[in-house]
Design a protein around this motif. Sequence first.
Motif, PDB file in Angstrom:
ATOM      1  N   UNK A   1       3.029  -5.962   5.844  1.00  0.00           N
ATOM      2  CA  UNK A   1       2.204  -5.072   4.802  1.00  0.00           C
ATOM      3  C   UNK A   1       3.396  -4.196   4.398  1.00  0.00           C
ATOM      4  N   UNK A   2       3.801  -4.000   3.716  1.00  0.00           N
ATOM      5  CA  UNK A   2       4.438  -3.214   2.833  1.00  0.00           C
ATOM      6  C   UNK A   2       4.257  -1.845   2.631  1.00  0.00           C
ATOM      7  N   UNK A   3       5.037  -0.576   2.535  1.00  0.00           N
ATOM      8  CA  UNK A   3       4.118   0.775   3.185  1.00  0.00           C
ATOM      9  C   UNK A   3       5.172   1.197   1.914  1.00  0.00           C
ATOM     10  N   UNK A   4       5.247   1.469   0.634  1.00  0.00           N
ATOM     11  CA  UNK A   4       5.587   2.378   0.079  1.00  0.00           C
ATOM     12  C   UNK A   4       5.560   3.955   0.180  1.00  0.00           C
ATOM     13  N   UNK A   5       6.515   4.665  -0.007  1.00  0.00           N
ATOM     14  CA  UNK A   5       6.930   5.822  -0.439  1.00  0.00           C
ATOM     15  C   UNK A   5       7.472   6.606  -1.297  1.00  0.00           C
ATOM     16  N   UNK A   6       7.703   7.678  -1.786  1.00  0.00           N
ATOM     17  CA  UNK A   6       8.240   8.492  -2.617  1.00  0.00           C
ATOM     18  C   UNK A   6       8.864   9.709  -1.591  1.00  0.00           C
ATOM     19  N   UNK A   7      10.462   9.673  -1.623  1.00  0.00           N
ATOM     20  CA  UNK A   7      11.111  10.895  -0.963  1.00  0.00           C
ATOM     21  C   UNK A   7      10.289  12.623  -1.165  1.00  0.00           C
ATOM     22  N   UNK A   8       8.896  12.457  -0.407  1.00  0.00           N
ATOM     23  CA  UNK A   8       8.290  13.717  -1.153  1.00  0.00           C
ATOM     24  C   UNK A   8       7.419  13.961  -0.026  1.00  0.00           C
ATOM     25  N   UNK A   9       6.571  14.994   0.640  1.00  0.00           N
ATOM     26  CA  UNK A   9       5.960  15.944   2.114  1.00  0.00           C
ATOM     27  C   UNK A   9       5.034  14.395   2.392  1.00  0.00           C
ATOM     28  N   UNK A  10       4.044  14.512   1.785  1.00  0.00           N
ATOM     29  CA  UNK A  10       2.888  13.595   1.533  1.00  0.00           C
ATOM     30  C   UNK A  10       3.024  11.998   1.445  1.00  0.00           C
TER      31      UNK A  10
ATOM     32  N   UNK B   1       0.909  -1.411  -0.141  1.00  0.00           N
ATOM     33  CA  UNK B   1       0.278  -0.058   0.389  1.00  0.00           C
ATOM     34  C   UNK B   1       0.655   1.058   0.369  1.00  0.00           C
ATOM     35  N   UNK B   2      -0.040   2.049   0.024  1.00  0.00           N
ATOM     36  CA  UNK B   2       0.959   3.799   0.347  1.00  0.00           C
ATOM     37  C   UNK B   2       0.174   4.712  -0.320  1.00  0.00           C
ATOM     38  N   UNK B   3       0.453   6.257  -0.483  1.00  0.00           N
ATOM     39  CA  UNK B   3      -0.894   7.181  -1.112  1.00  0.00           C
ATOM     40  C   UNK B   3      -0.691   7.095  -2.783  1.00  0.00           C
ATOM     41  N   UNK B   4      -1.572   7.365  -3.316  1.00  0.00           N
ATOM     42  CA  UNK B   4      -1.764   7.100  -4.528  1.00  0.00           C
ATOM     43  C   UNK B   4      -0.698   7.070  -5.770  1.00  0.00           C
ATOM     44  N   UNK B   5      -0.575   6.741  -6.541  1.00  0.00           N
ATOM     45  CA  UNK B   5       1.000   6.578  -7.617  1.00  0.00           C
ATOM     46  C   UNK B   5       1.965   6.716  -7.668  1.00  0.00           C
ATOM     47  N   UNK B   6       2.233   6.160  -6.623  1.00  0.00           N
ATOM     48  CA  UNK B   6       4.133   6.062  -5.419  1.00  0.00           C
ATOM     49  C   UNK B   6       5.015   5.102  -5.829  1.00  0.00           C
ATOM     50  N   UNK B   7       4.069   3.785  -6.992  1.00  0.00           N
ATOM     51  CA  UNK B   7       4.979   2.507  -7.282  1.00  0.00           C
ATOM     52  C   UNK B   7       4.067   1.358  -6.672  1.00  0.00           C
ATOM     53  N   UNK B   8       2.846   1.106  -6.335  1.00  0.00           N
ATOM     54  CA  UNK B   8       2.031   0.202  -5.459  1.00  0.00           C
ATOM     55  C   UNK B   8       1.979  -1.080  -6.553  1.00  0.00           C
ATOM     56  N   UNK B   9       1.635  -0.250  -7.862  1.00  0.00           N
ATOM     57  CA  UNK B   9       1.280  -1.800  -8.233  1.00  0.00           C
ATOM     58  C   UNK B   9       2.852  -2.306  -9.169  1.00  0.00           C
ATOM     59  N   UNK B  10       3.544  -1.048  -9.398  1.00  0.00           N
ATOM     60  CA  UNK B  10       5.345  -1.784 -10.370  1.00  0.00           C
ATOM     61  C   UNK B  10       6.033  -2.093  -8.416  1.00  0.00           C
ATOM     62  N   UNK B  11       5.317  -1.976  -7.072  1.00  0.00           N
ATOM     63  CA  UNK B  11       6.294  -3.162  -6.759  1.00  0.00           C
ATOM     64  C   UNK B  11       5.457  -4.367  -5.955  1.00  0.00           C
ATOM     65  N   UNK B  12       4.298  -4.272  -6.260  1.00  0.00           N
ATOM     66  CA  UNK B  12       3.576  -5.864  -6.328  1.00  0.00           C
ATOM     67  C   UNK B  12       3.935  -6.723  -7.480  1.00  0.00           C
ATOM     68  N   UNK B  13       4.146  -5.898  -8.871  1.00  0.00           N
ATOM     69  CA  UNK B  13       4.245  -6.911  -9.983  1.00  0.00           C
ATOM     70  C   UNK B  13       5.783  -7.386  -9.740  1.00  0.00           C
ATOM     71  N   UNK B  14       6.319  -6.309  -9.319  1.00  0.00           N
ATOM     72  CA  UNK B  14       8.035  -7.021  -9.185  1.00  0.00           C
ATOM     73  C   UNK B  14       8.098  -7.968  -8.187  1.00  0.00           C
ATOM     74  N   UNK B  15       7.356  -7.517  -7.322  1.00  0.00           N
ATOM     75  CA  UNK B  15       7.982  -9.022  -6.055  1.00  0.00           C
ATOM     76  C   UNK B  15       7.436  -9.980  -6.233  1.00  0.00           C
ATOM     77  N   UNK B  16       6.355  -9.769  -6.724  1.00  0.00           N
ATOM     78  CA  UNK B  16       5.642 -11.469  -7.704  1.00  0.00           C
ATOM     79  C   UNK B  16       6.781 -11.839  -8.472  1.00  0.00           C
TER      80      UNK B  16
END
Length: 324
Positions: free
Chosen positions: A182-191, A13-28
């Motif tokens: 749970x894996x939390x994804x974040x990009x290096x930004x404030x929100x 999970x993580x904020x919208x657009x941070x790369x959740x799908x990319x990372x879930x697909x890569x973990x698989x």
Amino acid sequence: MTPLLERRLLFVTGKGGVGKTTIAAALGLLAASLGKRALVCEAEPRGALSAAYECERTGFEPLKVSSGLYAMSMDTEASLREYLKLNLRLPTAGRIGPVAHAFDFVATAAPGVREILTVGKLCWEVRERHYDLVIVDAATTGHFIGELAAPVGINELVRVGAVRSQTDWMLEILSDPAQTGVCIVATPEETPVNEALELAGRLEGETGVALAAVIANRVLPELFGRGDEEAFEALAGTSARRRLAAVLAGAQGSRRDAAAVDAVIEAARLAIRVRRGGAEHLTRLRESVPAQVPLLYLPYLFGRSHGPRAIRQVADTLAEELGQ
Ligand SMILES: Nc1ncnc2c1ncn2[C@@H]1O[C@H](COP(=O)(O)OP(=O)(O)OP(=O)(O)O)[C@@H](O)[C@H]1O
Ligand SMILES: [Mg+2]
């Protein structure tokens, strides 16, 4: 802590657009390449997973993507049909038609039913050992807690009976940190970092599910060190700039050459500023994530950032970060 890929059920999970799908697909992909049988499930069916793997459109029936790798999209109504078929031993899915209509009514009236069907299906795949690892491309941080807390809520509400025994085994899987995380994804930004930290703080208390990893995505490389910065500032001086422009143009530098030099220097300053801003947020993330929770870094992909090649690249980096 149980190593990330040794668990049985991982929510990304993580904020919208941070790369959740990319990372879930890569973990698989990574799990499958380590010889596991992995299922990646898109919780909100939007075709993002089939775009990531460049495979057929995924549905409720898992689709084989490659050796050991399966992908599906959640569908709560199909999940209910499957549940009824398994539990009430109804002969054909067709006969369940009217129930599905009733389902809409129940799901609207009773909060948590829709969520239970989503989480329940995933837990069921784990319990039945159909896969070694189930990875969920989950909802954004805002909706995630509600979805994951549904079994807890229903379990508290219902004291006895079939529903209670259904949520009991789900909670056993969900609250076991050796199985679920749970894996939390974040990009290096404030929100994104704020949302990640807020979720990390509330997760265990409200859902009973453990935090398994925090993943910093789109981390910019450190192109320039402090020494380079001083060099850039020296080059930005008037006489240095004039000389650089002259180098570009031979003996007499034109105004256009001077502008080109300025553009390069400005770009370098911008790169330093952006990287430094990101670094502050990464520091905040590192200092606030509990020490025992792995913090993984994924670089910004400057080339193509979607599709199988990008997913493979992210999977390789995750393997390095996880020491696999
Ligand atoms: N490391 C990266 N470097 C560069 N671009 C990236 C990186 N990771 C993801 N992206 C790009 O960022 C965009 C969002 O990624 P993705 O779809 O995985 O995020 P998401 O969290 O699933 O988004 P949503 O909340 O909309 O589901 C995509 O265009 C993806 O290609
Ligand atoms: Mg997504």
